[in-house]
Design an enzyme around this catalytic site. Sequence first.
Site, short mmCIF file in Angstrom:
data_model
loop_
_atom_site.label_atom_id
_atom_site.label_comp_id
_atom_site.label_asym_id
_atom_site.label_seq_id
_atom_site.Cartn_x
_atom_site.Cartn_y
_atom_site.Cartn_z
N SER A 95 -12.76 -7.95 2.62
CA SER A 95 -12.12 -9.83 2.17
C SER A 95 -10.81 -9.29 1.35
CB SER A 95 -13.54 -10.39 1.33
OG SER A 95 -14.66 -10.15 2.35
N LYS A 170 -12.20 -16.35 5.84
CA LYS A 170 -13.15 -15.95 4.80
C LYS A 170 -13.16 -16.35 3.83
CE LYS A 170 -16.29 -13.72 3.08
NZ LYS A 170 -17.63 -12.73 3.13
N LYS A 238 -13.00 -12.58 -6.94
CA LYS A 238 -12.50 -12.25 -6.27
C LYS A 238 -11.86 -12.45 -5.07
CE LYS A 238 -13.64 -9.42 -2.94
NZ LYS A 238 -14.32 -8.96 -1.51
P1 NAD Z 1 -19.37 -2.74 -2.09
O1 NAD Z 1 -19.19 -2.51 -3.93
O2 NAD Z 1 -21.29 -2.27 -2.89
O3 NAD Z 1 -19.16 -1.25 -1.58
C1 NAD Z 1 -18.10 -0.94 -1.63
C2 NAD Z 1 -17.83 0.69 -1.02
O4 NAD Z 1 -16.29 1.08 -0.74
C3 NAD Z 1 -18.70 1.43 -2.13
O5 NAD Z 1 -19.02 2.23 -1.90
C4 NAD Z 1 -17.80 2.15 -2.70
O6 NAD Z 1 -17.85 3.99 -3.52
C5 NAD Z 1 -16.24 2.55 -2.09
N1 NAD Z 1 -14.94 2.60 -2.41
C6 NAD Z 1 -14.21 1.49 -3.12
N2 NAD Z 1 -12.62 2.37 -3.23
C7 NAD Z 1 -12.82 3.26 -2.12
C8 NAD Z 1 -12.18 4.02 -1.72
N3 NAD Z 1 -10.57 3.92 -2.28
N4 NAD Z 1 -12.26 4.99 -0.94
C9 NAD Z 1 -13.92 5.18 -0.82
N5 NAD Z 1 -14.33 4.33 -0.77
C10 NAD Z 1 -13.38 3.44 -1.51
O7 NAD Z 1 -19.27 -3.73 -1.58
P2 NAD Z 1 -20.09 -4.25 -0.08
O8 NAD Z 1 -20.58 -5.69 -0.92
O9 NAD Z 1 -20.64 -4.13 0.68
O10 NAD Z 1 -19.11 -5.18 0.04
C11 NAD Z 1 -17.67 -4.74 0.68
C12 NAD Z 1 -17.01 -5.72 1.34
O11 NAD Z 1 -16.84 -7.24 2.20
C13 NAD Z 1 -15.61 -6.73 -0.11
O12 NAD Z 1 -14.76 -7.38 0.02
C14 NAD Z 1 -17.28 -8.15 -0.01
O13 NAD Z 1 -16.36 -9.53 -0.71
C15 NAD Z 1 -17.33 -8.31 1.39
N6 NAD Z 1 -18.55 -8.89 1.86
C16 NAD Z 1 -19.65 -8.59 1.00
C17 NAD Z 1 -20.68 -9.30 1.28
C18 NAD Z 1 -22.24 -9.23 0.35
O14 NAD Z 1 -23.20 -10.00 0.99
N7 NAD Z 1 -21.78 -7.60 -0.21
C19 NAD Z 1 -21.07 -10.14 2.55
C20 NAD Z 1 -20.33 -10.44 3.14
C21 NAD Z 1 -18.25 -9.90 2.46
#
Ligand code: NAD
Length: 294
Positions: A95, A170, A238
């Site tokens: 997102s 979104k 964010k």
């Molecule tokens: P998270 O922080 O759990 O996971 C992010 C992952 O990205 C981590 O494992 C981190 O190590 C990795 N990372 C960061 N920068 C990196 C890079 N440059 N190269 C490789 N790996 C890298 O986040 P999440 O909860 O999985 O969310 C991910 C996205 O999905 C976000 O944009 C969030 O807004 C969206 N989202 C989350 C949810 C939820 O319920 N958690 C629901 C819908 C959407």
Amino acid sequence: MKVGFIGLGIMGKPMAHNVLKAGHTVIAYDHNQTPVDELVAAGAIAAANGREVAELADVVITMLPNSPHVRSALFDKDGVAEGLTAGKAVIDMSSIAPLASREFAQKLAEQGVDFLDAPVSGGEPKAIDGTIAVMVGGDETVFAKYEPLLKTMASTVTLVGGVGAGNITKLANQMIVAINIAAISEAYSLAKKAGVSPENVYKAIRSGLAGSVVMDQKSQKIFDGNFDPGFRIELHIKDLQNVLDTSHGVNVSAPFTSLAMEIMQSLKAHGHAKDDHSGIAEWYEMVNDLKLQD
Ligand code: NAD
């Protein structure tokens, strides 16, 4: 299909598992090695960096926190762009800001690489079940090519417009969720202080007009005082920042989003940035000197 997967956090890891279960080859990379090792144990291939992912894959999926993380994964040294060739594609499921999606699509098009922005809704339980909702921005033919792949992770996959439209959708979703959690918390606070059990209020109204998926998914967390994430407040901040930047950019006033944003900022200042966003209820507890648990 050979599918690269970068970003194996709360959402990305179960989503990559579902792609793998559907019979695709998965090439995995994350800054954090632990989820990569877990996926490799389930049959995925580990890559050393984004460039290697893109060299081995036909299509690269990214699931990262925000626009700067996606920009870095795609365009930094040893990033995805270095390993891509014409005819491959990037599907960004993070997102992020819609303008950033458009910038990335333009840059990748110069290499003959297709791009879809395909953020998701549904949270961790639905990512595990493979029942998330995906809102996609991009070209119709590119969408048609990758729709079956997206369906391995989702129950609904909807093309909503050109590149950037997925993230605009979104943002709309995130406004509604944040304001909805605040409304529920405010209503439960009234009930509690006026001497009626918030749990009874929930049971009585959940199937009426005020009921919602948000109410069903978040009420029990509020009643249990269990704010383990789920979706972290810092990630919702964010998203709301992206909402306010985008809405001001197109001359739309978003007063309720601004209020929800300030509540979350206050929670962050009190050390709650990593709580689930249902922790908005904690702010109501603080300002009203009450507890919503029975
Ligand atoms: P998270 O922080 O759990 O996971 C992010 C992952 O990205 C981590 O494992 C981190 O190590 C990795 N990372 C960061 N920068 C990196 C890079 N440059 N190269 C490789 N790996 C890298 O986040 P999440 O909860 O999985 O969310 C991910 C996205 O999905 C976000 O944009 C969030 O807004 C969206 N989202 C989350 C949810 C939820 O319920 N958690 C629901 C819908 C959407």
